[in-house]
Scaffold this motif. Structure first.
Motif: not given
Ligand code: FES
Length: 106
Positions: A1-5
């Motif tokens: 999962m890509q962490r955005l902010c």
């Protein structure tokens, strides 16, 4: 999962753009919930903003396309004014985790 902010990076009625594996997206907060859409106007396929992170109209009520002024509802991405009225932004699934991060769901 890509962490955005982190959640605090996008205050209520503000928005931010991100480059992701799914392409450029925008994330905004409304009434404590976070919404994400592809940064792609259904009218001509252009990116929505005219300046970095400027995705909302002057009243911060709607997502706006800077090219021809189409307005989109934050909650469901539907276009309620402009040349693509009745069309939709493409929703992107995100999730908020207990670590305070906003993640892109693959
Ligand atoms: S390209 Fe968005 S309204 Fe025309």
């Amino acid at each position: 999962m890509q962490r955005l902010c982190n959640t605090e990076d996008i205050p209520e009625r503000e928005a931010r753009g991100f480059d992701t594996d799914k392409g450029p997206i925008l994330v905004t907060q409304r009434d404590g919930a976070f919404y994400a859409y592809l940064n792609n106007c259904p009218h001509l396929g252009t990116e929505l903003e005219y300046q970095e992170n400027q995705f909302l109209d002057m009243d911060r009520e709607y997502i706006i396309c800077s090219t021809h002024g189409a307005l989109f509802q934050v909650e469901d991405g539907s276009c309620i004014f402009g040349p693509c009225q009745g069309d939709h932004l493409t929703a992107v699934e995100i999730s908020v985790h207990s670590d305070g991060g906003i993640y892109l769901v693959e």
